[in-house]
Structures are given as structure tokens and as C-alpha cells.
Enzyme design. Structure first.
Site, mmCIF file in Angstrom:
data_model
loop_
_atom_site.group_PDB
_atom_site.id
_atom_site.type_symbol
_atom_site.label_atom_id
_atom_site.label_comp_id
_atom_site.label_asym_id
_atom_site.label_seq_id
_atom_site.Cartn_x
_atom_site.Cartn_y
_atom_site.Cartn_z
ATOM 1 N N HIS A 171 -1.040 -2.687 0.397
ATOM 2 C CA HIS A 171 -0.572 -2.987 1.751
ATOM 3 C C HIS A 171 -0.271 -4.730 2.029
ATOM 4 C CE1 HIS A 171 -4.398 -6.577 2.116
ATOM 5 N NE2 HIS A 171 -3.018 -6.535 0.706
ATOM 6 N N ASP A 194 2.215 -7.528 -14.691
ATOM 7 C CA ASP A 194 2.740 -8.450 -13.124
ATOM 8 C C ASP A 194 4.178 -9.266 -13.676
ATOM 9 O OD1 ASP A 194 2.878 -10.072 -10.659
ATOM 10 O OD2 ASP A 194 0.710 -10.000 -11.158
ATOM 11 N N GLY A 226 0.171 -5.411 -10.823
ATOM 12 C CA GLY A 226 0.019 -6.090 -10.292
ATOM 13 C C GLY A 226 -1.007 -7.479 -10.235
ATOM 14 N N ASP A 268 8.143 -5.593 -13.877
ATOM 15 C CA ASP A 268 8.267 -5.119 -12.314
ATOM 16 C C ASP A 268 8.081 -4.263 -12.170
ATOM 17 O OD1 ASP A 268 9.567 -4.742 -9.502
ATOM 18 O OD2 ASP A 268 10.996 -5.760 -9.879
ATOM 19 N N MET A 269 7.298 -3.698 -10.842
ATOM 20 C CA MET A 269 6.790 -2.822 -11.168
ATOM 21 C C MET A 269 7.608 -1.192 -10.231
ATOM 22 S SD MET A 269 3.893 -4.188 -7.400
ATOM 23 C CE MET A 269 4.461 -3.970 -6.429
ATOM 24 N N LYS A 311 -4.839 -2.731 -6.963
ATOM 25 C CA LYS A 311 -6.061 -3.514 -6.650
ATOM 26 C C LYS A 311 -5.349 -4.100 -4.929
ATOM 27 C CE LYS A 311 -8.316 -7.403 -6.903
ATOM 28 N NZ LYS A 311 -7.780 -8.048 -5.347
#
EC number: 2.1.1.396
Length: 350
Positions: free
Chosen positions: A254, A216, A193, A236-237, A250
Site C-alpha cells: 500500500h 530490507d 520489507g 532492494d526488492m 506485510k
């Protein structure tokens, strides 16, 4: 329980003053957005010294008939601390220096992002969201998720990436100076990301023998070029994460629900060596308890937690909540390293 009638006049006045300060604080930010669009911080910087009102208005792209109103805008911005005024001249404060367009460390894009109509409308829809079945207030306002909206609006995507890059510049400066040991001994690192690679570029420069990869979505890395020990990979993670000695996340988790965070972390775990061979995941995130103990003016995680709710239906987390995510994802060991106010470096090992 006290009532308005039972409160003293002084108490009522203090309450009204507090309420007014909170209610009208939006005007400070709207005025700041105006100053950025007009280029006021950069005009003062380019002038090379404090500017009087006449010099300032002459340097701005405004209608001559509107010049008499600039002093009222500047009066508010001076009071808010973005500019200083002395002897009828205006200058940049340390806060104002963070608003310069061409400075690598700046929050200009972040200000414009937070005040973009796309991010303001979901707040207006908050009460409506509490009464419907939509996933987020953002969906209530726009009819699609934040990520769908971002993928379909290139200009908004560009602003979002610039805002994240500005944030990464400050974090990277701290990381590669005060926390170099986190990266020492690694041969490869994947920044999941990582957007346009601002953070990864700084790490790659500081550690020339460390192979850094930014991973990313295709639209995030399509126009980016690798260089030396830095490259970009689209993907895509939620599907997979490229293999490396360490994975860096990083301020990514969240943005996501607990369930999605566990999926991301499990994919990261699959991509690193076992603990004995130095594999680890490096997370940079807020930790709620740290803010409570920070003892400074950083107003962060309560506000940011609400923004996570409004945009993604995600949240800021406590140490206990982080620990549960790590355990659910199969990590046996972790440590929290306080870094920037309530922001933490969290190291996970399988």
C-alpha cells in the site's frame, strides 16, 4: 438544496457541534503526544496503582510552576479515553495500556510518528500540491520523497521502524496463533520489507524448523543480528528478492503505486517454487470492502488511504484492484482470508 437560512436551529446546532468535534479532535492527539513525552502512562504503571494528582505531578519531569496545569491536561485525556479517573486518582484504561514504552505490544511510537512534524507538514501542503506538479504532498512540504527523507534522517528512521515494529507485534500474535496453517509445511520464508524483524522473529520462534530471512534496505537491517533460524539480508526488492518457499509482504504494497507493486510482485514470483511445489506469496494488507462490512468502530482505510496519498501517492485497494495487480504480475490463483477488521491475509500462487 437546503441553505443555512432554511435549516432549523436544531439542525444548525447539530452541524456546528459535529464540526467542532471534528475540528478540535487534533487537540486530543496533541495532548496525547504531550503525555507520552512527559511519560505519564509509564509513571502510572510504575506506581503500581492509581495516582492522585500530587503523586503524578511529582513523578513527571516538569517545572514546578507548571504543575497546576497538569489537571487540565489529564481532564482532556480522561475524556478522550486514554486514562480513567476515580476518587481523584488516575489510572490507565485498556487503550492507555497500549501506550507503555516497555510493553512489546504498544502503539506509542506510531502515535509519535503520526504526530511528527515531518508527517504533519504534508497535510498542510495538500491544497498547494493539488495545484502543482509535485509527485506527492510530502515532496511539496519537504522537497524530497518520504523514502529519501527517511534515509537521510536516522532519528526519524528509528521512529518509523519502532512504529512498524509495534504494529507487527500485534499482527504477529494473531498470525502465529489463529493463522498458523498459513506457514505450516514451509521450509523457508523471506519477510520483504521486514524492518527490524519483529514479525519474522515471532514466526521463527513459533516454527523452529522454518528458515526465516528478513530482507530490507541496508539502513533498515544494518544493526540487526540473526539468531538460530532467523537472519537478515540487505537489498532492494525492486532489484531482486531472495529465493524461498514463501515470500511475506506485510503492509508493504500500500506504500507503492500500481506499477511499482507489479514490479515487486514479479520479483517475488521469480523467487518462489511453482504452485505444485508449494510456492506462494503471503500478503497482509487492507481490503476496502472488508472495512465497509466490518460493523465496528475501526475507522481505518479512508483515513489510511488519504495518508498513502499524502506520503507516497499510493492507495488502499479494493478486491478488484488487488486482483488486477496479481494478474498483471503473473499470478493465476489467490484467496483473501479476513484477519483483523479490514486487514486480510492474501495468499498468491503462480
Amino acid at each position: 438544496m437546503e441553505t443555512v437560512q432554511s435549516s432549523s436551529s436544531a439542525e444548525l446546532l447539530r452541524a456546528q457541534t459535529h464540526f467542532s468535534t471534528q475540528l478540535f479532535s487534533f487537540q486530543n492527539y496533541a495532548s496525547l503526544k504531550c503525555a507520552l513525552h512527559l511519560g505519564i502512562p509509564d509513571a502510572i504503571k510504575q506506581h503500581g496503582k492509581p495516582m492522585n494528582l500530587s503523586e503524578l505531578t511529582s513523578a513527571l519531569p516538569i517545572k514546578p510552576s507548571k504543575a497546576p496545569y497538569i489537571h487540565r491536561l489529564m481532564r482532556m485525556l480522561v475524556k478522550a479515553g486514554y486514562f480513567a479517573q476515580e476518587n481523584e486518582c488516575f489510572d490507565l484504561t485498556p487503550i492507555g495500556l497500549l501506550l507503555l514504552k516497555d510493553d512489546p505490544i504498544n502503539i506509542r511510537a506510531l502515535v509519535l510518528l503520526e504526530l511528527h512534524p515531518a508527517l504533519l507538514l504534508p497535510w498542510i501542503a495538500l491544497s498547494e500540491w493539488f495545484q502543482n506538479d509535485d509527485a506527492t504532498p510530502f515532496v511539496t512540504a519537504h522537497g524530497k520523497s518520504f523514502w529519501d527523507y527517511t534515509s537521510r534522517d536516522p532519528e526519524f528512521r528509528k521512529l518509523f521502524d519502532e512504529a512498524m515494529a509495534g504494529d507487527s507485534e500485534l499482527i504477529s500474535k494473531v498470525l502465529v496463533t489463529e493463522f498458523k496453517y498459513v506457514f505450516e509445511g514451509l521450509k523457508s520464508l523471506v519477510d520483504v520489507g521486514g524492518g527490524n524483524g519483529t514479525l519474522a522473529r515471532s514466526i521463527a520462534k513459533a516454527f523452529p524448523n522454518l528458515k526465516c530471512t528478513v530482507f530490507d534496505l541496508p539502513e533498515a537491517v544494518a544493526n540487526e543480528q540473526g539468531d538460530g533460524n532467523l537472519d537478515f539480508v540487505a537489498g532492494d526488492m525492486f532489484d531482486r528478492v531472495p529465493s524461498a518457499d514463501a515470500i511475506l509482504l506485510k503492509i508493504v504494497l500500500h506504500d507503492w503505486s500500481d506499477e511499482n507493486c507489479v514490479k515487486i510482485l514479479k520479483n517475488c514470483r521469480k523467487s518462489i517454487p511453482v504452485k505444485d511445489k508449494g510456492g506462494k506469496v503471503i500478503i497482509i494488507e487492507g481490503v476496502v470492502e472488508l472495512e465497509k462490512n466490518a460493523g465496528n468502530e475501526y475507522a481505518g482505510l479512508e483515513n489510511l488511504d488519504m495518508e498513502m496519498l499524502v506520503l507516497y501517492n499510493s492507495k488502499e485497494r479494493t478486491k478488484k484492484e488487488w486482483a488486477k495487480l496479481f494478474s498483471d504480475a503473473g499470478f493465476s490463483d489467490y484467496k483473501f482470508i479476513p484477519a483483523l477488521d479490514s486487514w486480510c491475509i492474501i495468499e498468491l500462487t503462480p
